[in-house]
Design an enzyme around this catalytic site. Structure first.
Site, PDB file in Angstrom:
ATOM      1  N   HIS A  57       0.835  -1.293   0.017  1.00  8.68           N
ATOM      2  CA  HIS A  57       0.061   0.045   0.101  1.00  8.68           C
ATOM      3  C   HIS A  57       0.952   0.941   0.271  1.00  8.68           C
ATOM      4  O   HIS A  57       1.765   1.276   0.800  1.00  8.68           O
ATOM      5  CB  HIS A  57      -0.780   0.048   1.128  1.00  8.68           C
ATOM      6  N   ASP A  74     -11.193   2.212  -1.645  1.00 12.04           N
ATOM      7  CA  ASP A  74     -10.257   2.929  -0.966  1.00 12.04           C
ATOM      8  C   ASP A  74     -11.028   3.960   0.120  1.00 12.04           C
ATOM      9  O   ASP A  74     -10.445   4.995   0.449  1.00 12.04           O
ATOM     10  CB  ASP A  74      -9.581   3.905  -2.075  1.00 12.04           C
TER      11      ASP A  74
END
Length: 357
Positions: A187, A313
């Site tokens: 990430h 997200d």
């Protein structure tokens, strides 16, 4: 009006969002102590330092949602038509902390997330947070996460204080992940101080561009350093449509071969396969933050439809209307079901179930 659960079409699959974030209040207390110091990492200050202090509506929304693993999160999931969230510790996680604090807090964060999973077993799935500052401890936490917490993936927020996982000292993490069958979600993180200044000057250091540049760099470092020749079964997940790497694949292959041939850099040595081969065989990609049909179709064509997954997200990009946009794209039924459900169930080892509606 934004589509809600009742606006979306009935479907025989679940929508599993695979890059969703949380932050325990206990971690915010640690962050406050770090931010109070005089030598704060500039990227951390511009990322979490901003969100934790800004009165803006966006910042307040993000901080309110990050700490909630119950009613508010489930409400937002229902309003967006998301059945399941796969949740990871928000960036930079424990990676901004000193080694001892990071090693001690990672299990605390995992236990908090595991408790939420037990409260909502059909809605929440967790990723294991680790402290790369101590690779041996990180490997043990991966094992504990799988064996005791029912988590089957790992989240690492890119670099750790300017150090990258391509350094062999971190490879015990890859060894454990490969052995346990846990993919690693690579990430984004704020850029390290050595990279960030020109991006900050232009306001491009965050999710708009800088995150993708930095995390894409990290993924390429893994490829060119030979990580996947050493750990051929290791699987890495990239968000944001692969941080644009699929779109660079042709040039990456050509220029990697040319650089090896030129012997220009000691760090660029021959690998067993082309960069694009590793992308297709050792990576999975989520569309987090990119509800764009042309990009999704290209990525599915390049990677294969069994390696591309849905993500929202949340809460950084909580856009319920994007679910409707994605549902409206022209995809074969089996590809659509793979995108929203089947690939996530297989990759994260999520038990199959029927959708809530």
């Amino acid at each position: 009006m934004s589509p809600t659960l009742i606006d979306l079409p009935h479907r025989p699959y679940r929508r599993i969002a695979t890059e969703e974030a949380f932050c325990p209040p206990e971690m915010l207390e640690i962050y406050n102590k770090i931010l109070a110091k005089g030598d704060v990492d500039v990227g951390f200050k511009h990322l979490m330092g901003f969100y934790m202090s800004s009165p803006s509506e966006r910042a307040q929304h993000i901080m309110r949602c990050l700490v909630d693993l119950d009613d508010l999160r489930l409400q937002h999931m229902d309003e967006a038509g998301v059945d399941v969230q796969v949740i990871g510790l928000t960036s930079p996680g424990v990676q901004i902390m000193d080694k001892d604090t990071a090693v001690s807090f990672a299990p605390v964060a995992n236990d908090i997330l595991a408790a939420a999973m037990r409260r909502h077993p059909d809605r929440l799935v967790g990723m294991i947070a680790v402290a790369p500052q101590d690779p041996a401890a990180a490997a043990k936490e991966i094992q504990r996460g799988v064996n005791q917490l029912n988590m089957h993936s790992v989240v690492i927020n890119s670099h750790t204080q300017g150090e990258y996982l391509s350094d062999t000292k971190f490879w015990p993490i890859f060894e454990a992940a490969e052995a346990m069958g846990t993919p690693i979600y690579l990430h984004p993180n704020a850029m390290p101080a050595s990279m960030i200044q020109h991006f900050i000057e232009a306001g491009l250091d965050g999710a708009i561009y800088g995150f993708g540049v930095e995390t894409g760099l990290h993924a390429l470092r893994l490829i060119t350093s030979g990580v996947f020749d050493r750990f051929p079964k290791l699987q890495i997940i990239l968000g944001h449509m692969g941080e644009a790497l699929p779109f660079w694949a042709y040039r990456l292959d050509y220029m990697h071969a040319a650089t090896v041939k030129s012997k220009r850099y000691p760090s660029i040595q021959p690998t067993q396969k082309k960069p694009s081969d590793y992308l297709r065989e050792n990576f999975h990609i989520t569309n987090s933050g990119v509800a764009w049909g042309a990009a999704l179709k290209f990525t599915q064509d390049f990677m294969g439809p069994d390696r591309v997954l849905y993500a929202m997200d949340y809460p950084y990009q909580y856009a319920p209307e994007e679910v409707g946009i994605l549902e409206g794209l022209d995809m074969a039924p089996q590809v659509r079901q793979a995108f929203f459900q089947d690939n996530a169930e297989r990759l994260f080892k999520i038990p199959s179930a029927t959708p809530s509606v």
